[in-house]
Design a protein around this motif. Structure first.
Motif, short mmCIF file in Angstrom:
data_model
loop_
_atom_site.label_atom_id
_atom_site.label_comp_id
_atom_site.label_asym_id
_atom_site.label_seq_id
_atom_site.Cartn_x
_atom_site.Cartn_y
_atom_site.Cartn_z
N GLY A 170 0.78 -1.23 0.00
CA GLY A 170 0.00 0.00 0.00
C GLY A 170 0.81 1.28 0.00
N SER A 171 0.44 2.22 0.86
CA SER A 171 0.96 3.57 0.82
C SER A 171 2.43 3.64 1.24
N PHE A 172 3.07 4.77 0.93
CA PHE A 172 4.49 4.94 1.23
C PHE A 172 4.77 6.42 1.44
N VAL A 173 5.84 6.74 2.19
CA VAL A 173 6.23 8.12 2.47
C VAL A 173 7.75 8.23 2.49
N TRP A 174 8.24 9.46 2.25
CA TRP A 174 9.67 9.76 2.34
C TRP A 174 10.07 10.06 3.78
N SER A 175 11.31 9.75 4.11
CA SER A 175 11.89 10.25 5.36
C SER A 175 12.21 11.73 5.17
N PRO A 176 12.28 12.53 6.25
CA PRO A 176 12.53 13.97 6.11
C PRO A 176 13.83 14.31 5.40
N ASP A 177 14.85 13.46 5.52
CA ASP A 177 16.14 13.74 4.87
C ASP A 177 16.22 13.17 3.46
N GLY A 178 15.17 12.51 2.99
CA GLY A 178 15.15 11.97 1.65
C GLY A 178 15.99 10.72 1.44
N ARG A 179 16.47 10.10 2.51
CA ARG A 179 17.34 8.93 2.38
C ARG A 179 16.55 7.62 2.29
N LEU A 226 -0.02 5.48 5.48
CA LEU A 226 1.06 6.28 6.05
C LEU A 226 0.78 7.75 5.78
N LEU A 227 0.78 8.56 6.85
CA LEU A 227 0.50 9.99 6.73
C LEU A 227 1.76 10.84 6.70
N GLY A 228 2.83 10.38 7.30
CA GLY A 228 4.04 11.20 7.34
C GLY A 228 5.11 10.57 8.19
N TRP A 229 6.28 11.22 8.17
CA TRP A 229 7.45 10.79 8.93
C TRP A 229 7.92 12.02 9.70
N ALA A 230 7.80 11.98 11.02
CA ALA A 230 8.10 13.15 11.85
C ALA A 230 9.56 13.56 11.67
N SER A 231 9.79 14.85 11.42
CA SER A 231 11.14 15.32 11.13
C SER A 231 12.01 15.45 12.39
N GLU A 232 11.41 15.68 13.54
CA GLU A 232 12.20 15.82 14.77
C GLU A 232 12.21 14.55 15.60
N ARG A 233 11.41 13.57 15.23
CA ARG A 233 11.37 12.30 15.95
C ARG A 233 11.44 11.19 14.92
N GLU A 234 12.07 10.11 15.23
CA GLU A 234 12.13 8.98 14.32
C GLU A 234 10.85 8.17 14.48
N LEU A 259 4.27 5.35 15.31
CA LEU A 259 5.09 4.15 15.36
C LEU A 259 6.57 4.51 15.29
N PRO A 260 7.38 4.10 16.27
CA PRO A 260 8.83 4.35 16.19
C PRO A 260 9.45 3.66 14.98
N SER A 277 0.62 17.92 10.64
CA SER A 277 1.38 18.99 10.02
C SER A 277 2.51 18.39 9.19
N PRO A 278 3.05 19.13 8.21
CA PRO A 278 4.10 18.57 7.36
C PRO A 278 5.32 18.05 8.11
N ASP A 279 5.66 18.66 9.26
CA ASP A 279 6.82 18.20 10.02
C ASP A 279 6.47 17.14 11.05
N GLY A 280 5.19 16.77 11.15
CA GLY A 280 4.79 15.73 12.08
C GLY A 280 4.76 16.15 13.53
N ALA A 281 4.85 17.45 13.80
CA ALA A 281 4.87 17.93 15.18
C ALA A 281 3.46 18.10 15.75
N PHE A 282 2.48 18.40 14.89
CA PHE A 282 1.11 18.64 15.34
C PHE A 282 0.15 17.82 14.49
N VAL A 283 -1.07 17.70 14.98
CA VAL A 283 -2.11 17.01 14.22
C VAL A 283 -3.44 17.70 14.48
N TYR A 284 -4.24 17.83 13.43
CA TYR A 284 -5.61 18.34 13.55
C TYR A 284 -6.55 17.15 13.68
#
Length: 453
Positions: A170-179, A226-234, A259-260, A277-284
């Motif tokens: 199914g769905s997939f997302v990038w890590s914040p650093d693009g690796r 998958l909704l996102g990959w938090a940029s400040e948390r793994e 999920l860690p 939010s795009p950085d994964g810090a907040f959620v509506y």
């Protein structure tokens, strides 16, 4: 990020000035502009060649008979080019509505696209080889934003054979650093769709080497997006649904899960339509209906759960579209007093628009009447907004039975959207990007992917 500049090109009466323009722009183009200005009509100045080369909007385009490819449209709406030509690109149907199809994901730097394809033996919806269903896709690809570099990153059946039974990728997302790219595999022991809560495996693949590493194996998470990959948390942000088969009558449970990435147990919160939010810090989180009603609100995602960040005053359903650089976004509240909740998002009903600022803890009304405006997304630098405008009535009924309005896609300056200018003013100053669609069918939402740079 290129910025669309819209304005009026004016000329002095100097003969020398006209001659210079004639040589610089070409005789016919200059003559047209001179005539427009002489008649007092504004002429829109499109982006330069360099600006067009720096970016565009990525979208899905269907070619009939089940063929779909990725295309890029320039920000002036005039130029289109293919990124793929196989016709096998898969536009995954999202669990959350409205939401873009996530069969393609733009890298964090905006310079490449990850997308998925179905193999030759799979039908238009995804089929099987007689033994293991691979669901929506069986190969993951990368292509540069200019379309010149393309490579297969992963072929799922040969790389990750599933257990006995049915496996759907199914769905997939990038890590914040693009690796890395993380992706979902749903396992069904009974025939597809009959299991109450599918077991899920999530893996990550390294973009440079193609090496695959499991994050979690066969946890009972349910149908998962998958909704996102938090940029400040793994951590990965997931939306999951457990219950009866999707589309069948009956009740099901919905969750926001965190999920860690290093592996471990997911933290879960009941949520029917989370928008992180795009950085994964907040959620509506939208308002919850009875018997346990709650108002819509913003929450900070912490290591132990959710912490209240800001409550949205209008206790009505709606959509929050996040800014990319500022902590906040635009909330569109819908008035559903006169119709069933299931039709609330479809008809041309009263709606209000608010600017949300988490840093100042303010929710400010910016449009008391936003009935004709359908916000889709903001550009990476927040200077532009992609919106659908209901600009004309259609005598033919909508496929969903809503009023006969037609919607057209426009790129408008964000500052103008956040003023109380009329939708007609947005149309006048905006740039048309697409054809007409029935208002409320979300076809624009599903076709749109995002900005390339």
């Amino acid at each position: 990020m290129p910025v669309m500049v819209i304005g009026v090109r004016t000329f002095s009466s100097s003969i020398h000035r006209h001659i210079t323009i004639l040589f610089r722009e070409g005789f016919m183009a200059s003559l047209l502009v001179i005539l427009l200005c002489a008649w007092g009509l504004p002429a829109k100045a499109g982006p330069s060649r360099a600006e067009r080369a720096r970016g565009g909007l990525l979208y899905f385009k269907s070619g009939g008979t089940g063929r779909t490819d990725l295309w890029v449209q320039s920000l002036d709406g005039r130029h289109h080019r293919r990124l793929t030509s196989t016709g096998r690109v898969v536009a995954l149907e999202p669990l959350l509505q409205p939401a873009p199809m996530n069969g393609a994901e733009i890298s964090p730097d905006g310079k490449s696209v990850a997308y998925v394809e179905r193999g030759p033996r799979m039908g238009a919806r995804g089929g099987d080889d007689g033994q293991t269903l691979t669901g929506a896709w069986d190969s993951l690809w990368l292509v540069s934003s200019d379309g010149k570099e393309r490579r297969k990153l992963l072929e799922v059946p040969g790389t990750l054979p599933g257990p006995k039974g049915t496996v759907r990728t199914g769905s997939f997302v990038w890590s914040p650093d693009g690796r890395y790219l993380a992706f979902v595999r749903e396992h069904f022991t009974p025939p597809p769709g009959r299991e109450v809560c599918p077991r899920v495996s999530i893996h990550k693949v390294e973009v440079e080497s193609g090496k695959v590493t499991p994050i979690v194996l066969e946890q009972e998470l349910g149908y998962t997006e998958l909704l996102g990959w938090a940029s400040e948390r793994e951590e990965l942000l997931l939306f999951s649904r457990c219950g009866l088969r999707i589309g069948a009558p009956g009740e099901f449970q919905e969750f926001l899960r965190v999920l860690p990435v290093v592996g471990g147990k997911a933290r879960s919160t009941s949520a029917s339509g989370p928008a992180p939010s795009p950085d994964g810090a907040f959620v509506y989180l939208p308002p919850q209906p009875p018997p346990n009603p709650t108002p819509p609100g913003l929450f900070r995602i912490t290591g132990t759960g959710l912490s209240p960040a800001l409550q949205l005053a209008p206790s009505k359903p709606g959509f929050l579209h996040w800014f990319h650089r500022a902590p906040g976004g635009v909330f569109t509240a819908l008035d559903c007093r006169y119709q069933a909740e299931g039709q609330c998002h479809d008809a041309l009903r009263p709606r209000k628009m608010y600017r949300v600022d988490i840093a100042t803890q303010q929710v400010v009304l910016v449009r008391a009447e936003a009935d004709h405006i359908h916000v889709l997304a903001f550009s990476p630098d927040d200077t532009q907004a992609l919106v659908g405008l209901a600009i004309q009535e259609n005598p033919k009924p909508s496929p969903i039975g809503a009023r006969g309005w037609q919607e057209k896609l426009y790129l408008v300056p964000s500052g103008l959207l956040l003023e109380d200018a009329s939708w007609k003013e947005l149309q006048r100053q905006g740039t048309a990007l697409g054809g007409f669609q029935h208002w409320g069918t979300s076809e624009h939402v599903h076709a749109y992917v995002g900005w390339l740079r």
